[in-house]
Design a protein around this motif. Structure first.
Motif, PDB file in Angstrom:
ATOM      1  N   MET B 206     -57.854  62.753  34.908  1.00 15.40           N
ATOM      2  CA  MET B 206     -57.119  61.063  35.175  1.00 15.40           C
ATOM      3  C   MET B 206     -55.638  60.649  34.441  1.00 15.40           C
ATOM      4  O   MET B 206     -54.974  59.398  34.702  1.00 15.40           O
ATOM      5  N   LEU B 207     -55.156  61.472  33.225  1.00 13.18           N
ATOM      6  CA  LEU B 207     -53.877  60.981  33.225  1.00 13.18           C
ATOM      7  C   LEU B 207     -52.863  61.274  34.202  1.00 13.18           C
ATOM      8  O   LEU B 207     -52.049  59.933  34.279  1.00 13.18           O
ATOM      9  N   GLY B 208     -52.961  62.319  34.503  1.00 18.87           N
ATOM     10  CA  GLY B 208     -52.127  62.979  35.887  1.00 18.87           C
ATOM     11  C   GLY B 208     -51.530  61.955  36.815  1.00 18.87           C
ATOM     12  O   GLY B 208     -50.745  61.119  37.014  1.00 18.87           O
ATOM     13  N   ILE B 209     -53.171  61.330  37.523  1.00 19.03           N
ATOM     14  CA  ILE B 209     -53.422  60.106  38.297  1.00 19.03           C
ATOM     15  C   ILE B 209     -52.525  59.287  37.920  1.00 19.03           C
ATOM     16  O   ILE B 209     -51.720  58.201  38.679  1.00 19.03           O
ATOM     17  N   ALA B 210     -53.007  58.583  36.564  1.00 13.75           N
ATOM     18  CA  ALA B 210     -52.551  57.215  35.760  1.00 13.75           C
ATOM     19  C   ALA B 210     -50.497  56.722  35.841  1.00 13.75           C
ATOM     20  O   ALA B 210     -50.250  55.996  36.476  1.00 13.75           O
ATOM     21  N   PHE B 211     -50.526  58.256  35.047  1.00 16.43           N
ATOM     22  CA  PHE B 211     -49.195  57.833  35.152  1.00 16.43           C
ATOM     23  C   PHE B 211     -48.162  58.259  36.941  1.00 16.43           C
ATOM     24  O   PHE B 211     -46.712  57.465  36.865  1.00 16.43           O
ATOM     25  N   VAL B 212     -49.618  58.766  38.064  1.00 16.03           N
ATOM     26  CA  VAL B 212     -48.482  58.662  39.435  1.00 16.03           C
ATOM     27  C   VAL B 212     -48.771  57.227  39.518  1.00 16.03           C
ATOM     28  O   VAL B 212     -47.615  56.564  40.398  1.00 16.03           O
ATOM     29  N   VAL B 213     -49.457  56.485  39.079  1.00 11.26           N
ATOM     30  CA  VAL B 213     -50.103  54.528  39.711  1.00 11.26           C
ATOM     31  C   VAL B 213     -49.102  54.263  38.858  1.00 11.26           C
ATOM     32  O   VAL B 213     -48.206  53.102  39.911  1.00 11.26           O
ATOM     33  N   VAL B 214     -48.354  54.551  37.329  1.00 12.67           N
ATOM     34  CA  VAL B 214     -47.546  53.713  36.658  1.00 12.67           C
ATOM     35  C   VAL B 214     -45.915  54.064  37.626  1.00 12.67           C
ATOM     36  O   VAL B 214     -45.373  52.583  38.266  1.00 12.67           O
ATOM     37  N   ALA B 215     -45.781  54.839  37.885  1.00 14.20           N
ATOM     38  CA  ALA B 215     -44.283  55.801  38.284  1.00 14.20           C
ATOM     39  C   ALA B 215     -44.450  54.914  39.724  1.00 14.20           C
ATOM     40  O   ALA B 215     -43.075  54.106  39.392  1.00 14.20           O
ATOM     41  N   LEU B 216     -45.470  55.159  41.006  1.00 14.72           N
ATOM     42  CA  LEU B 216     -45.422  54.057  41.887  1.00 14.72           C
ATOM     43  C   LEU B 216     -45.284  53.217  41.834  1.00 14.72           C
ATOM     44  O   LEU B 216     -44.840  52.186  42.907  1.00 14.72           O
ATOM     45  N   GLY B 217     -46.385  52.218  40.722  1.00 12.76           N
ATOM     46  CA  GLY B 217     -46.146  50.852  40.911  1.00 12.76           C
ATOM     47  C   GLY B 217     -44.730  50.803  40.266  1.00 12.76           C
ATOM     48  O   GLY B 217     -44.204  49.171  40.903  1.00 12.76           O
ATOM     49  N   GLY B 218     -43.816  50.889  39.422  1.00 11.63           N
ATOM     50  CA  GLY B 218     -42.907  50.648  38.881  1.00 11.63           C
ATOM     51  C   GLY B 218     -43.610  50.104  37.741  1.00 11.63           C
ATOM     52  O   GLY B 218     -43.691  49.826  37.026  1.00 11.63           O
ATOM     53  N   LEU B 219     -42.624  51.653  37.045  1.00 17.02           N
ATOM     54  CA  LEU B 219     -42.771  51.285  34.901  1.00 17.02           C
ATOM     55  C   LEU B 219     -42.851  49.649  34.519  1.00 17.02           C
ATOM     56  O   LEU B 219     -42.158  49.398  35.004  1.00 17.02           O
ATOM     57  N   GLY B 220     -44.129  49.694  34.103  1.00 15.69           N
ATOM     58  CA  GLY B 220     -44.092  48.885  33.819  1.00 15.69           C
ATOM     59  C   GLY B 220     -44.915  47.308  34.665  1.00 15.69           C
ATOM     60  O   GLY B 220     -44.651  46.359  33.901  1.00 15.69           O
ATOM     61  N   ASN B 221     -44.676  47.566  35.761  1.00 11.44           N
ATOM     62  CA  ASN B 221     -44.203  46.271  36.666  1.00 11.44           C
ATOM     63  C   ASN B 221     -46.158  46.203  36.682  1.00 11.44           C
ATOM     64  O   ASN B 221     -47.095  47.347  37.651  1.00 11.44           O
ATOM     65  N   LEU B 222     -46.894  44.938  36.029  1.00  4.45           N
ATOM     66  CA  LEU B 222     -48.629  45.192  36.407  1.00  4.45           C
ATOM     67  C   LEU B 222     -49.205  45.138  37.839  1.00  4.45           C
ATOM     68  O   LEU B 222     -50.143  46.167  38.081  1.00  4.45           O
ATOM     69  N   LEU B 223     -48.466  44.061  38.595  1.00  8.13           N
ATOM     70  CA  LEU B 223     -48.570  43.794  40.033  1.00  8.13           C
ATOM     71  C   LEU B 223     -48.519  44.990  40.449  1.00  8.13           C
ATOM     72  O   LEU B 223     -49.027  44.714  41.759  1.00  8.13           O
ATOM     73  N   GLY B 224     -46.978  46.121  40.150  1.00  6.72           N
ATOM     74  CA  GLY B 224     -47.197  47.239  41.335  1.00  6.72           C
ATOM     75  C   GLY B 224     -48.155  47.912  40.881  1.00  6.72           C
ATOM     76  O   GLY B 224     -49.123  48.729  41.607  1.00  6.72           O
ATOM     77  N   ALA B 225     -49.237  47.972  39.343  1.00  4.43           N
ATOM     78  CA  ALA B 225     -50.008  49.394  39.527  1.00  4.43           C
ATOM     79  C   ALA B 225     -50.846  48.754  39.829  1.00  4.43           C
ATOM     80  O   ALA B 225     -51.521  49.489  40.677  1.00  4.43           O
ATOM     81  N   ILE B 226     -50.990  48.101  40.163  1.00  3.74           N
ATOM     82  CA  ILE B 226     -52.890  47.403  40.707  1.00  3.74           C
ATOM     83  C   ILE B 226     -52.575  48.107  42.307  1.00  3.74           C
ATOM     84  O   ILE B 226     -53.230  48.737  42.908  1.00  3.74           O
TER      85      ILE B 226
END
Lengths: 400, 270
Positions: B206-226
């Protein structure tokens, strides 16, 4: 005494001395290559139990010589495993080696055995050790994928003659492909229709997509050809989708206890399991082994300790037959050996180094019928049809 | 939706605390194990779902207070080493406490089995998880957008010096953000338990996927993560329907494609 004779004695002493030192303990060094870390970290300690029990039964002695049992952690990786094996062979003088648990890694270790001319026993899903990559030093204990497929399909159809529409879920590597090939082959004789066959990568944990497709095909039965965590995750998802217990689920090549224990009884309902060993096997050796194992560890043994136990016993039977502790003598003795052991009648095919032995087919018990926590299933049949000659990939086992 | 939940928690921690939290996967796993333990004691799934993530949040509180707090000034290398080491320790603790063998946990009785949606067949429990995760994402979003403390937290992501100059206890803010991120990881883990079962390695996947999500959304961007969580979930489902074998690879393919076009991520500014 002539000068020449003195020289001869001197030379002999000089040459012979190190050999005497090395031979002094007269130990037979056996290596258990059992993973303590990596993907099979939980399996290695169980393998070790089985091998140790088989050796302790003999008082750690063979043909009057002491056995020195050493283990090495291969970390479930080809690089580490081959390095550790070589170190044990060169440094500790190991000439007999069993393991490791992973088929992919074992293939690499088998190459080491060939190069270093060391007897190697292995149990697992790859067809290659007794097939395309066979050689004189490696032996395969697990049943041929053909034997497994034949046992599973024949006996399942006997119990469920109307279940003709099969959906397969296959692990996408050598082991999965070969069992799939043979299940389809054997399926022809029963007039089976394969409505779907999806392949998933090794280590897949998200099975919803595969199961959704399987459900859409409305099969009479879902058969999985995968192992370990993949099989557990798949079975769980198939239950979550509400397929089992309505639709029967077959695990074609399961480790038995180790996988079943990870599933709740509800998930196991209407599950059918093919496996290389199950602890209720009705043989004197199995009964004794299960009794001793229970006394020592509190639970019945699964596939991992049993395979290690049986491989070790088979190898020791080779020593007895050879009446020698030389690895090449033992290999020659093992070729064509017949024993009545853990699984019943076992025979090692001289041409391929494949052990011909029964494969087990189980039906899981409903919760109400389980007598204890690990009372998962009943053995409903065994099968030992060997791989037909036309499929045999080991054309020439070669020489030493 | 679960991906969004994991990504959101991780993004919150990455954004506010500015540290890479490699222990996020372990917190996810512990959420699942806490659930099973609580259900084992109380016999009620819903109570477990309530209590387990709170336990993980408390653990997060402790981790921030006892460890990470000391490392804000130390630089990324130390933070990375700390969270990575912590992940290993938590992972081993799981093995020590709950054993190395996987565990199955059944959904509550009313959510077992599947429903026929007409076009496809879907398990009831998964529908529940989707609704629940959606609800949590919306709730977190509302908290961040509509409450005063949420505004402070967002301000903390934008400019930490300014926030502390305004007289706000930035350390307390960090602790709360970490605990909230841990809570989201914990509840994602608890919700996942009946779907994927439990095994000590579950957090690593799950960690791998979570980092993908964060990187894809933009680091520290909450709307991006969603958004990234949703995109990856949908991409995986769509690809699986037509080309099942590629359903895992697509997660990383999407990330690679997006990062090639927008190196800062979908909504990122950095």
């Amino acid at each position: 005494m002539k000068r020449r004779e003195i020289l001869k004695i001197g030379a002999a002493a000089a040459l012979g001395f190190p050999a005497i030192v090395r031979a002094q303990p007269k130990e037979v060094v056996m290596l258990g290559l059992w993973d303590q870390t990596g993907a099979f970290a939980d399996v290695g300690p169980l393998n070790d139990r089985g091998m140790r029990m088989a050796l302790e039964e003999r008082g750690m002695k063979i043909l009057g010589q002491p056995i020195k049992y050493i283990t090495r952690d291969g970390a479930t990786q080809a690089g580490t495993s081959t390095r550790r094996a070589e170190e044990a062979i060169d440094g500790e003088g190991a000439r007999f080696m069993i393991g490791p648990w992973s088929s992919g890694v074992a293939l690499a270790v088998s190459e080491v055995a060939k190069r270093k001319k060391v007897l190697h026993f292995f149990s697992g899903g790859t067809e290659d050790i007794s097939g395309a990559r066979c050689h004189r030093y490696s032996f395969q204990w697990a049943a041929s994928p053909y034997t497994a497929a034949k046992t599973v399909v024949d006996n399942f159809m006997k119990a469920n003659p109307k279940a003709k529409r099969w959906h397969l879920l296959v692990a996408d590597y050598a082991f999965g492909w070969s069992v799939e090939k043979y299940i389809k082959e054997v399926g022809k004789t029963h007039g089976l229709e394969f409505v779907g066959a999806d392949r998933h990568p090794l280590g897949e944990r998200e099975f919803s997509n595969y199961v959704q497709k399987a459900a859409a095909n409305k099969p009479d039965v879902v058969a999985m050809i995968n192992f370990g965590g993949d099989a557990v995750a798949g079975a769980r998802e198939i239950f979550n989708f509400g397929l089992t217990p309505k639709v029967p689920l077959i695990m074609s090549w399961s480790s038995g206890v180790e996988e079943l224990i990870q599933l709740s009884p509800e998930i196991r309902e209407n599950m059918w399991v093919g496996t290389n060993f199950y602890y209720t096997a009705d043989t004197p050796v199995a009964k004794e082994f299960v009794k001793n194992y229970r006394a020592k560890y509190g639970t019945p043994p699964g596939y991992a300790p049993s395979a290690a136990y049986s491989m070790t016993r088979l190898m020791l039977a080779g020593f007895d037959k050879a009446k020698s502790t030389n690895e090449q003598d033992v290999i020659k003795a093992l070729e064509g050996i017949d024993v009545n052991d853990l699984l019943g009648k076992m025979h090692v095919d001289a041409a391929t180094h494949q052990t011909l032995r029964p494969y087990f087919f189980l039906r899981c018990k409903p919760k109400a019928q389980m007598k204890e926590e690990l009372d998962f299933a009943t053995v409903i049949a065994t099968g030992d049809t060997p791989l037909p000659k036309e499929y045999a990939a080991c054309k020439d086992i070669g020489s030493f | 939706m679960l991906y969004a939940l994991m990504g959101l928690g991780l993004s919150l921690i990455t954004g506010v605390l500015n540290i890479p939290n490699f222990a996020h996967g372990a917190l996810f796993a512990i959420g699942a194990y806490f659930l099973v333990t609580v259900v084992g004691f109380l016999g009620n799934f819903w109570l477990g779902l309530l209590i387990a993530p709170i336990g993980v949040a408390l653990l997060g509180l402790l981790i921030e207070f006892a460890g990470i707090r000391r490392l804000y000034a130390a630089g990324h290398d130390y933070q990375l080493l700390f969270t990575f080491g912590l992940a290993l320790i938590l992972n081993e603790l799981i093995i020590v406490i709950w054993g190395p063998v996987g565990i199955s946990h059944l959904p509550p009785t009313i959510l077992r089995g599947g429903v026929d949606l007409g076009f496809t067949f879907y398990p009831k429990y998964r529908l529940f998880v989707m609704a629940m995760a959606g609800l949590l994402v919306v709730a977190t979003w509302l908290f961040l957008e509509k409450t005063r403390y949420g505004a402070i937290m967002r301000a903390g992501i934008e400019n930490k010096e300014m926030v502390s100059l305004l007289g706000i206890d930035i350390h307390k803010l960090f602790t709360v953000a970490f605990a909230l991120g841990a809570y989201l990881a914990g509840i994602a883990g608890a919700l996942t338990a009946p779907i994927r079962g439990l095994s000590p390695g579950m957090g690593i996947d799950m960690l791998g996927i979570a980092f993908v999500v964060v990187a894809l959304g933009g680091l520290g961007n909450l709307l991006g993560a969603i958004a990234a969580g949703l995109i990856i979930g949908i991409a995986q489902a769509v690809v699986a329907a037509y080309w099942t074998e590629a359903s895992t690879a697509v997660i990383f393919a999407v990330m690679a494609a997006v990062l090639l076009v927008r190196p800062q991520g979908l909504f990122g500014i950095r």
